[in-house]
Design an enzyme around this catalytic site. Structure first.
Site, PDB file in Angstrom:
ATOM      1  N   LYS A   1       0.857  -1.186  -0.038  1.00 52.72           N
ATOM      2  CA  LYS A   1      -0.125  -0.087   0.022  1.00 52.72           C
ATOM      3  C   LYS A   1       0.896   1.271  -0.074  1.00 52.72           C
ATOM      4  O   LYS A   1       2.009   1.244  -0.532  1.00 52.72           O
ATOM      5  CB  LYS A   1      -0.931   0.073   1.127  1.00 52.72           C
ATOM      6  CG  LYS A   1      -1.658  -1.447   1.251  1.00 52.72           C
ATOM      7  CD  LYS A   1      -2.978  -1.325   2.315  1.00 52.72           C
ATOM      8  CE  LYS A   1      -3.488  -2.810   2.344  1.00 52.72           C
ATOM      9  NZ  LYS A   1      -4.797  -2.691   2.787  1.00 52.72           N
TER      10      LYS A   1
ATOM     11  N   GLY B   1      -8.023  -4.580   6.358  1.00 50.76           N
ATOM     12  CA  GLY B   1      -7.368  -3.687   7.161  1.00 50.76           C
ATOM     13  C   GLY B   1      -8.130  -3.783   8.453  1.00 50.76           C
ATOM     14  O   GLY B   1      -7.927  -2.896   9.187  1.00 50.76           O
TER      15      GLY B   1
ATOM     16  N   SER C   1      -7.152  -9.402   6.024  1.00 47.36           N
ATOM     17  CA  SER C   1      -6.584  -9.712   7.481  1.00 47.36           C
ATOM     18  C   SER C   1      -6.216 -11.088   7.457  1.00 47.36           C
ATOM     19  O   SER C   1      -6.273 -11.760   8.819  1.00 47.36           O
ATOM     20  CB  SER C   1      -7.767  -9.257   8.572  1.00 47.36           C
ATOM     21  OG  SER C   1      -8.106  -7.953   8.413  1.00 47.36           O
TER      22      SER C   1
ATOM     23  N   GLY D   1      -2.123  -7.680   3.351  1.00 49.21           N
ATOM     24  CA  GLY D   1      -1.619  -6.161   3.574  1.00 49.21           C
ATOM     25  C   GLY D   1      -1.027  -5.951   4.611  1.00 49.21           C
ATOM     26  O   GLY D   1       0.129  -6.247   4.645  1.00 49.21           O
ATOM     27  N   GLY D   2      -1.373  -5.529   5.801  1.00 50.86           N
ATOM     28  CA  GLY D   2      -0.531  -5.288   7.014  1.00 50.86           C
ATOM     29  C   GLY D   2       0.259  -6.385   7.623  1.00 50.86           C
ATOM     30  O   GLY D   2       1.533  -5.867   7.553  1.00 50.86           O
TER      31      GLY D   2
HETATM   32  C1  PEP Z   1      -5.120  -5.871   0.963  1.00 42.72           C
HETATM   33  O1  PEP Z   1      -4.383  -4.883   1.106  1.00 42.72           O
HETATM   34  O2  PEP Z   1      -5.199  -6.296   0.173  1.00 42.72           O
HETATM   35  C2  PEP Z   1      -5.506  -6.401   2.366  1.00 42.72           C
HETATM   36  C3  PEP Z   1      -6.048  -7.761   2.343  1.00 42.72           C
HETATM   37  O3  PEP Z   1      -4.986  -5.806   3.514  1.00 42.72           O
HETATM   38  P1  PEP Z   1      -4.873  -6.647   5.001  1.00 42.72           P
HETATM   39  O4  PEP Z   1      -4.262  -7.766   5.058  1.00 42.72           O
HETATM   40  O5  PEP Z   1      -4.342  -5.554   5.812  1.00 42.72           O
HETATM   41  O6  PEP Z   1      -6.365  -6.764   5.366  1.00 42.72           O
END
Ligand code: PEP
Length: 253
Positions: free
Chosen positions: A14, A176, A215, A236-237
């Protein structure tokens, strides 16, 4: 997932990481990656760090992705980046249709389709993100929304591109937020996506990877990745730190 689909573990960084930070994270992932890992691994840094990360990953099996693209090849489009520029920067993949692009930048299914087709023409492999909001899930519209996003996103797909696609199912309410779809909830939608892909892609549906995103952490990765139609994760995170990302890669076998 079945044995003929190699899992893909993808890290979406991101709008995080300066060039130096991105280089350091890429190095940690490269050094920590088990050479026997079953999964293919990809990272998607911000545009400004693509070249730096490409340099850091050179000679490694880890693939580079962009987080978005514009559909035009070149021109007076201030602020935009074309698929050919991404290829030139070392990208193999490009994410299109991420829910944050849909939500904050107004990307429509039509825009996303143009991006996907342009990415394919340039020689990139698009990762098409689809997924429902919490309101849509509560109104029992999940399958309808996902079907529409998939059909519109893949409109006009040339026959020879059927083998060069990745789909990511990302329930918007799970991105997220720390909320994750249960493995059963995710598998239900993934199986539905696979049935649609059989309609749209024919035999290529069996080899097309459908990732789960929302997540994903080292704690829930194994139970999600054990589902028959979940072929990897878009993270993501938990991809922003090498230890958690490497644990998710290890969970894929
Ligand atoms: C993403 O950015 O596609 C995502 C799934 O983020 P997170 O894993 O933080 O939920």
């Amino acid at each position: 997932m079945t044995t003929e689909r190699q899992p893909l573990i993808a890290g979406n960084w991101k709008m995080y990481k300066t060039q130096g930070e991105a280089r350091a994270l890429a190095r940690e992932i490269r050094q920590g990656l088990n050479p026997g890992a079953r999964a293919e691994v990809m990272v998607a840094p911000p545009y400004t760090a693509l070249a730096a990360v490409a340099g850091e990953l050179a000679g490694s099996p880890i693939r580079l992705s962009a987080q978005d693209t514009f559909w035009e090849g070149q021109g007076a489009y201030t602020g935009a980046i074309s698929p050919v520029m991404l290829l030139d920067a070392g990208c193999h993949y490009v994410i299109v249709g991420h829910s944050e692009r849909r939500q904050h930048f107004g990307d429509t299914n039509r825009d996303i389709n143009r991006k996907l087709l342009a990415a394919l023409v340039a020689g990139l492999v698009p990762i098409l993100c689809i997924g429902e909001t919490i309101e849509e899930r509560q109104a029992e519209k999940t399958l309808k929304v996902v079907a529409e996003q998939l059909r519109d996103g893949l409109a006009g797909l040339p026959g020879e591109a059927r083998e060069r696609l990745v789909i990511a199912y990302e329930p918007v309410w799970a991105i997220g937020t720390g909320l994750t779809a249960t493995p059963e909830q995710a598998q239900e939608v993934h199986a539905f996506i696979r049935s649609l892909l059989r309609e749209f892609l024919g035999a290529a549906a069996e080899t097309t990877r459908v990732l789960y995103g929302g997540s994903v952490t080292p704690d829930n990765a194994l139970s999600l990745l054990s589902q028959g139609d979940i072929d990897g994760a878009l993270v993501g995170g938990a991809s922003l730190k090498s230890d958690s990302f490497l644990k998710i890669i290890a969970a894929a076998g």
